[in-house]
Design an enzyme around this catalytic site. Structure first.
Site, PDB file in Angstrom:
ATOM      1  CG  HIS A   1      15.851 -44.684  39.320  1.00 24.34           C
ATOM      2  ND1 HIS A   1      16.836 -45.135  38.469  1.00 24.34           N
ATOM      3  CD2 HIS A   1      16.372 -43.614  39.957  1.00 24.34           C
ATOM      4  CE1 HIS A   1      17.903 -44.359  38.599  1.00 24.34           C
ATOM      5  NE2 HIS A   1      17.639 -43.420  39.492  1.00 24.34           N
TER       6      HIS A   1
ATOM      7  CD  GLU B   1      19.041 -39.417  37.147  1.00 22.56           C
ATOM      8  OE1 GLU B   1      18.128 -39.926  37.845  1.00 22.56           O
ATOM      9  OE2 GLU B   1      18.934 -38.300  36.631  1.00 22.56           O
TER      10      GLU B   1
ATOM     11  NE  ARG C   1      12.297 -37.864  43.637  1.00 14.92           N
ATOM     12  CZ  ARG C   1      13.572 -38.269  43.734  1.00 14.92           C
ATOM     13  NH1 ARG C   1      14.566 -37.384  43.730  1.00 14.92           N
ATOM     14  NH2 ARG C   1      13.862 -39.554  43.838  1.00 14.92           N
TER      15      ARG C   1
HETATM   16  C1  LIG Z   1      18.231 -46.107  47.096  1.00 19.62           C
HETATM   17  C2  LIG Z   1      17.704 -44.716  46.999  1.00 19.62           C
HETATM   18  C3  LIG Z   1      18.528 -43.688  46.562  1.00 19.62           C
HETATM   19  C4  LIG Z   1      18.049 -42.377  46.477  1.00 19.62           C
HETATM   20  N1  LIG Z   1      18.894 -41.368  46.069  1.00 19.62           N
HETATM   21  C5  LIG Z   1      18.431 -40.082  46.055  1.00 19.62           C
HETATM   22  C6  LIG Z   1      19.302 -38.990  45.730  1.00 19.62           C
HETATM   23  O1  LIG Z   1      20.480 -39.167  45.480  1.00 19.62           O
HETATM   24  N2  LIG Z   1      18.788 -37.746  45.714  1.00 19.62           N
HETATM   25  C7  LIG Z   1      17.479 -37.489  46.005  1.00 19.62           C
HETATM   26  O2  LIG Z   1      17.077 -36.332  45.981  1.00 19.62           O
HETATM   27  N3  LIG Z   1      16.646 -38.506  46.332  1.00 19.62           N
HETATM   28  C8  LIG Z   1      17.089 -39.786  46.379  1.00 19.62           C
HETATM   29  N4  LIG Z   1      16.234 -40.800  46.732  1.00 19.62           N
HETATM   30  C9  LIG Z   1      14.894 -40.473  47.174  1.00 19.62           C
HETATM   31  C10 LIG Z   1      14.957 -39.952  48.599  1.00 19.62           C
HETATM   32  O3  LIG Z   1      15.940 -40.649  49.320  1.00 19.62           O
HETATM   33  C11 LIG Z   1      13.631 -40.123  49.316  1.00 19.62           C
HETATM   34  O4  LIG Z   1      12.606 -39.628  48.524  1.00 19.62           O
HETATM   35  C12 LIG Z   1      13.667 -39.339  50.614  1.00 19.62           C
HETATM   36  O5  LIG Z   1      14.770 -39.763  51.387  1.00 19.62           O
HETATM   37  C13 LIG Z   1      12.398 -39.473  51.404  1.00 19.62           C
HETATM   38  O6  LIG Z   1      12.617 -38.786  52.604  1.00 19.62           O
HETATM   39  P1  LIG Z   1      11.464 -38.581  53.661  1.00 19.62           P
HETATM   40  O7  LIG Z   1      12.047 -37.803  54.775  1.00 19.62           O
HETATM   41  O8  LIG Z   1      10.252 -38.074  52.990  1.00 19.62           O
HETATM   42  O9  LIG Z   1      11.138 -40.055  54.142  1.00 19.62           O
HETATM   43  P2  LIG Z   1      12.108 -41.262  54.508  1.00 19.62           P
HETATM   44  O10 LIG Z   1      13.535 -40.907  54.529  1.00 19.62           O
HETATM   45  O11 LIG Z   1      11.649 -42.343  53.606  1.00 19.62           O
HETATM   46  O12 LIG Z   1      11.697 -41.562  55.997  1.00 19.62           O
HETATM   47  C14 LIG Z   1      10.409 -42.002  56.337  1.00 19.62           C
HETATM   48  C15 LIG Z   1      10.335 -42.156  57.840  1.00 19.62           C
HETATM   49  O13 LIG Z   1       8.999 -42.428  58.206  1.00 19.62           O
HETATM   50  C16 LIG Z   1       8.958 -43.509  59.125  1.00 19.62           C
HETATM   51  N5  LIG Z   1       7.636 -44.117  59.048  1.00 19.62           N
HETATM   52  C17 LIG Z   1       6.983 -44.590  57.966  1.00 19.62           C
HETATM   53  N6  LIG Z   1       5.762 -45.014  58.327  1.00 19.62           N
HETATM   54  C18 LIG Z   1       5.642 -44.801  59.663  1.00 19.62           C
HETATM   55  C19 LIG Z   1       4.620 -45.051  60.627  1.00 19.62           C
HETATM   56  N7  LIG Z   1       3.446 -45.599  60.308  1.00 19.62           N
HETATM   57  N8  LIG Z   1       4.858 -44.730  61.931  1.00 19.62           N
HETATM   58  C20 LIG Z   1       6.047 -44.175  62.308  1.00 19.62           C
HETATM   59  N9  LIG Z   1       7.038 -43.922  61.420  1.00 19.62           N
HETATM   60  C21 LIG Z   1       6.832 -44.234  60.128  1.00 19.62           C
HETATM   61  C22 LIG Z   1      10.109 -44.378  58.706  1.00 19.62           C
HETATM   62  O14 LIG Z   1      10.494 -45.261  59.738  1.00 19.62           O
HETATM   63  C23 LIG Z   1      11.160 -43.300  58.399  1.00 19.62           C
HETATM   64  O15 LIG Z   1      11.745 -42.880  59.601  1.00 19.62           O
HETATM   65  C24 LIG Z   1      16.703 -42.107  46.823  1.00 19.62           C
HETATM   66  C25 LIG Z   1      15.873 -43.137  47.263  1.00 19.62           C
HETATM   67  C26 LIG Z   1      16.361 -44.427  47.368  1.00 19.62           C
HETATM   68  C27 LIG Z   1      15.442 -45.518  47.829  1.00 19.62           C
END
Ligand SMILES: Cc1cc2nc3c(=O)[nH]c(=O)nc-3n(C[C@H](O)[C@H](O)[C@H](O)COP(=O)(O)OP(=O)(O)OC[C@H]3O[C@@H](n4cnc5c(N)ncnc54)[C@H](O)[C@@H]3O)c2cc1C
Length: 597
Positions: free
Chosen positions: A236, A253, A410
């Site tokens: 980013h 952003e 992305r």
């Molecule tokens: C600061 C920040 C701001 C962002 N802002 C935006 C935005 O405005 N718009 C947008 O579209 N995207 C944004 N993103 C990106 C987006 O937030 C993430 O890509 C998205 O939330 C990922 O969601 P997910 O459900 O795939 O995983 P996550 O929300 O990352 O959740 C992963 C889960 O897996 C669990 N986990 C991991 N490994 C294990 C394991 N071995 N065993 C059990 N549990 C495990 C974790 O504990 C967690 O519960 C942002 C990211 C960040 C870091």
């Protein structure tokens, strides 16, 4: 057999971010006995940190917006490497998923006539991010979590999954440990949905938190599933650069969407010098026109400050390398001189507090110093676009851990809509898969013993390596040799260093006992961290061109033929291998959407 507790479910969802919660809600709604497992506390996934918003072509701010434009923007932003069918599904279904979230209680910011307000982000033709100030993720997680809890889904929090179990070729369950007690647990389940998020902790400077060690990517790889596009790691453009303790924390952003502009140390708005051919027609090439866009968005061309992230990150990298950076190695992001204090505090409350509290900078008066930070993993588990099924029967993946939807880069806001759209589909199809089985798979008890022995090995007195030192060296290696700009020599050197780190990791040693022992947890996380780092490096070597987040100094141009090719990484006989595989071509009706643009 090693001591462990045992649970029976139809569907186990690993990860409780947006994708995992949405998958669990859907699987449970289909009548599947569903478990939701997460490494940290429920509600503390990456999704909660999301700031800017959810991309969906609702057409509330611009009536001309619809799924076709969203489809086109996403494919162009991804530099045509995306799985086009996933892009189409996401663009078509995102509006319904956002409205569903609203029905479940999410309160978005509104337009003056009461519809969901939408904000501008890079690479999107129209303002299309539904948001809640700069705290959208919090509202999304709050809503999904309430909904999931009311469905009575069984939640296992502070529980890390370390391995998937198979019965011949198909999934039979998952094995892991409670972080608090260190005790082992086994899930017997024919279907597992991976929703574990990203890999940011493989890099030194990252917006990601401690949890993002690539576990789901590695679990899938070790279970024999294909990974694709692993070379595509998004940096980013705007992370904090100062003070060192907060380096990498994200600056949304939304700051640029709401009027902020980038300047170098000479005060120049340098992005005008970096407009690529692909975006020239719609990007302003003078400051006057760019500024007009902020007030007259229907008619003026967009500001280059909001080009896609790969373009802006590379531009900042060049500015700082060529000596036009800020004192702490970034560039300036200025909203203070462009918007009044009341507007900034209302639109960007988290950014205001983040800078005031962490850097002693009042962003209503001074510019921020910002620079690239490792943020998002485009690569991941290869899935079927309709069902989110991986190449291993019974294994599904959704959200950041799945590959394909975002191609080589992305667009902001597209992750949150991806989580809702594909989380729902993964839960639905995992439940259907489990329901359709005539016989449940069984777990081999011998495998449990072996996994328990392996997990306890870091307590072995024979080891000598410190897990924190290994992780730090890994992060340095990935940052220096597999970062924003790559070359064959550096990637080859990275592979050598990774082999040495693997060797050290096999001799890792931790002190103390199994009860809440972060050193032991990290020792176990080194397995996934090293595995995904090797996948990224090998895939980056294989893609001999520059495309989106993959910038090769030795292959600086984009090869049109390689737009049709995915680099696939797999591990089926113990060894990691890579292959170049051709994707189905874009159908004529969808190709026309691109041509029309
Ligand atoms: C600061 C920040 C701001 C962002 N802002 C935006 C935005 O405005 N718009 C947008 O579209 N995207 C944004 N993103 C990106 C987006 O937030 C993430 O890509 C998205 O939330 C990922 O969601 P997910 O459900 O795939 O995983 P996550 O929300 O990352 O959740 C992963 C889960 O897996 C669990 N986990 C991991 N490994 C294990 C394991 N071995 N065993 C059990 N549990 C495990 C974790 O504990 C967690 O519960 C942002 C990211 C960040 C870091």
């Amino acid at each position: 057999m090693a001591e462990h507790e045992s649970h029976e479910f139809d569907v186990v969802v690993v990860g409780a971010g947006g994708a995992g919660l949405r998958a669990a809600i859907e699987a449970s709604a289909q009548g599947a006995r569903t478990a939701l497992v997460c490494k940290s506390l429920l509600g503390k996934a990456h999704t909660v940190m999301a700031e800017g918003g959810i991309a969906a072509a609702l057409g509330n701010v611009y009536p001309d917006d619809d799924w076709r434009v969203h489809f086109r923007d996403t494919l162009r932003g991804g530099k045509l490497l995306n799985n086009w069918r996933m892009v189409q599904i996401q663009a078509q279904e995102a509006p319904d998923r956002v409205l569903e979230l609203e029905e479940w209680g999410a309160l978005f910011d509104r337009t003056e006539d009461g519809r969901i307000l939408q904000r501008d982000f890079g690479g999107h033709r129209y303002a299309r991010l539904a948001h809640v100030g700069d705290r959208t993720g919090l509202e999304m997680i709050r809503t999904l979590q309430h909904h999931a809890v009311h469905k009575g889904i069984d939640v296992f929090m502070e529980c890390t999954i370390t391995c998937l179990l198979k019965d011949d070729e198909r999934i039979a369950g998952a094995f892991g440990y409670w972080r608090e007690s260190g005790r082992f647990l086994l899930f017997n389940a024919p279907a597992v949905v991976l929703a574990t998020g990203g890999i940011g902790k493989a890099y030194k400077i990252t917006s990601n938190s401690w949890e993002y060690t690539g576990d789901g990517h590695a679990l899938a790889l070790w279970a024999g599933a294909d990974l694709i596009d692993m070379e595509c790691v998004q940096f980013h453009p705007t992370g904090m650069v100062w003070p060192p303790s907060v380096r990498g924390i994200l600056v949304t952003e939304g700051v640029r969407g709401d009027g902020g502009v980038l300047r170098n140390a000479d005060g120049d708005r340098f992005m005008f010098g970096y407009i690529p051919q692909m975006f020239r027609a719609e990007t302003a090439d003078t400051e006057e026109e760019a500024d007009r866009w902020y007030t007259d968005k229907q008619n003026a061309r967009r500001t280059p400050d909001l080009l896609p992230r790969d373009e802006v990150a590379r531009a900042i990298n060049t500015e700082t390398k060529e000596g036009r950076g800020s004192p702490h190695g970034g560039v300036y992001l200025d909203i203070a001189n462009r918007r009044d204090a009341e507007y900034i505090k209302r639109r960007l409350p988290s950014m205001y507090h983040q800078f005031l509290q962490l850097a002693d900078v009042d962003i209503t008066r001074e510019a921020m110093e910002v620079g690239p930070t490792c943020h998002y993993m485009m690569g991941g588990v290869r899935v079927d676009a309709e069902t989110q099924a991986s190449t291993v029967p019974g294994l599904f993946a959704a959200g950041e851990v799945a590959g394909g939807a975002h191609g080589a880069n992305r667009l902001g806001g597209n992750s949150l809509s991806d989580l809702l759209v594909f989380g729902r589909r993964a839960g639905l199809h995992a439940a259907e898969y489990a329901r359709g089985l005539t016989a449940r798979p069984t777990v081999d008890p011998g495998q449990i013993d072996e996994l328990a022995r392996h997990a306890l090995r870091p307590f072995d007195a024979a080891g000598s390596e410190n897990p924190y030192a290994i992780q730090q060296d890994l992060q340095e290696c990935m940052h220096a040799l597999v970062g924003i700009i790559r070359t064959e020599d550096e990637l080859a050197k990275a592979l050598e260093e990774l082999a040495m780190l693997q060797d050290r990791a096999s001799r890792v040693r931790v002190e103390g006992h199994r009860q809440y022992n972060p050193g032991w947890h990290l020792a176990l996380d080194l397995g996934p961290l090293l595995a995904v780092s090797e996948c990224i490096t090998r895939a980056a070597l294989e893609r001999r061109e520059s495309r989106g987040a993959q910038t090769r100094d030795d292959y600086p141009t984009t090869d049109p033929e390689l737009a049709k090719i995915n680099v696939v990484v797999r591990q089926q006989t113990g060894e990691l291998s890579t292959a170049l595989e051709t994707r189905p071509p874009l159908p004529d009706d969808l190709a026309k959407l691109l041509e029309d643009a």
